[in-house]
Design a protein around this motif. Structure first.
Motif, PDB file in Angstrom:
ATOM      1  N   ASP A 114       0.807  -1.182   0.059  1.00 55.27           N
ATOM      2  CA  ASP A 114       0.007  -0.015   0.113  1.00 55.27           C
ATOM      3  C   ASP A 114       0.738   1.373  -0.032  1.00 55.27           C
ATOM      4  O   ASP A 114       2.060   1.264   0.571  1.00 55.27           O
ATOM      5  N   GLN A 115       0.438   2.242  -0.736  1.00 60.07           N
ATOM      6  CA  GLN A 115       1.101   3.556  -0.724  1.00 60.07           C
ATOM      7  C   GLN A 115       1.281   4.282   0.719  1.00 60.07           C
ATOM      8  O   GLN A 115      -0.002   4.165   1.482  1.00 60.07           O
ATOM      9  N   GLN A 116       2.288   4.694   1.160  1.00 61.22           N
ATOM     10  CA  GLN A 116       2.266   5.340   2.531  1.00 61.22           C
ATOM     11  C   GLN A 116       2.515   6.904   2.284  1.00 61.22           C
ATOM     12  O   GLN A 116       2.915   7.232   0.983  1.00 61.22           O
ATOM     13  N   PHE A 117       2.172   7.867   3.082  1.00 59.39           N
ATOM     14  CA  PHE A 117       2.032   9.247   3.076  1.00 59.39           C
ATOM     15  C   PHE A 117       2.750   9.993   4.262  1.00 59.39           C
ATOM     16  O   PHE A 117       2.444   9.165   5.253  1.00 59.39           O
ATOM     17  N   TRP A 118       3.335  10.882   3.900  1.00 60.13           N
ATOM     18  CA  TRP A 118       3.526  12.077   4.914  1.00 60.13           C
ATOM     19  C   TRP A 118       2.407  12.601   5.003  1.00 60.13           C
ATOM     20  O   TRP A 118       1.798  13.070   4.247  1.00 60.13           O
ATOM     21  N   THR A 133       5.151   8.872   0.022  1.00 59.49           N
ATOM     22  CA  THR A 133       6.589   8.522   0.156  1.00 59.49           C
ATOM     23  C   THR A 133       6.739   6.962  -0.304  1.00 59.49           C
ATOM     24  O   THR A 133       7.345   7.019  -1.352  1.00 59.49           O
ATOM     25  N   VAL A 134       6.658   6.022   0.383  1.00 59.44           N
ATOM     26  CA  VAL A 134       7.123   4.387  -0.183  1.00 59.44           C
ATOM     27  C   VAL A 134       5.749   3.637   0.054  1.00 59.44           C
ATOM     28  O   VAL A 134       4.715   4.068   0.786  1.00 59.44           O
ATOM     29  N   THR A 135       5.867   2.652  -0.524  1.00 57.36           N
ATOM     30  CA  THR A 135       4.793   1.573  -0.403  1.00 57.36           C
ATOM     31  C   THR A 135       5.209   0.673   0.490  1.00 57.36           C
ATOM     32  O   THR A 135       6.509   0.497   0.939  1.00 57.36           O
TER      33      THR A 135
END
Length: 213
Positions: A114-118, A133-135
């Protein structure tokens, strides 16, 4: 619109690898062409690639249009110089020479990816904003009918004991292929639920994104 059932799909773990071969260059092309002196990788075979180009590294690819010292990395597109700057050095490949089917699979589950977010806001903001950010790390978990005599069981057990990175190949009923690469862990203690088939669990902790052909 097209939907399919996975019934009849087969799953196999890589149980044979060729020698690690140095890759002297990878082109910015679609598909990318790598140069490796006397690589000996046959056409349409699968190989593991490690390269500073992280977006195609630690993944399993298919060789196409093979020549003595070059091959195409089928399905790649490295034309974007911002994502793939200059030909990388220190790359290697190793051919997968043997697969062993993992039979009696009762359950096949994926997790992560899953896509991660700041998430944050500036002093003057009255709302939060997000930046990708990263997955998240991805893994595949297999529930397997318990039978220690099966070749797939033995291959998983050995890979788990060695903490090896192994390729995983899923062949769908229509002939298309899913390829993964990850650390193997294997829990050989079977479940014991009354009235239910005993099963053991294997997990592949992926090191790169899957490849599909």
């Amino acid at each position: 619109m097209a939907i399919r059932l996975p019934d009849g799909a087969t799953v196999a773990i890589a149980t044979g690898y060729g020698a690690v071969k140095a890759v002297t260059s990878i082109s910015n092309a679609s598909p990318a062409v790598l140069t490796s002196t006397a690589h000996a990788v046959p056409n349409n075979s699968f190989f593991e690639l490690k390269t500073p180009w992280q977006k195609i590294s630690e993944r399993i690819w298919k060789a196409a249009n093979v020549a003595a010292n070059t091959l195409e990395i089928a399905g790649t597109d490295t034309t974007d110089l911002n994502r793939f700057p200059a030909s990388p050095t220190g790359s290697t490949l190793r051919e997968i020479t043997a697969w062993t089917q993992i039979s009696q699979i009762l359950d096949y589950q994926t997790s992560g990816g899953d896509q991660q977010f700041w998430t944050g806001s500036f002093l003057e903001d009255d709302y939060e904003r997000q930046l990708p950010t990263v997955t998240s790390a991805q893994s595949i978990t297999l529930g397997i009918g318990d039978d220690p005599t099966l070749a797939g069981y033995q291959a998983l057990k050995l890979a788990g004991e060695r903490r090896d990175i192994r390729a995983l190949k899923v062949t769908l009923p229509d002939g298309s292929v899913l390829l993964y690469n990850g650390y193997v862990s294997f829990n050989e203690s079977p479940t014991l639920t009354k009235g239910q088939v005993m099963q053991v669990t294997a997990t592949f902790s992926l090191q790169g994104r899957p490849v599909r052909y």
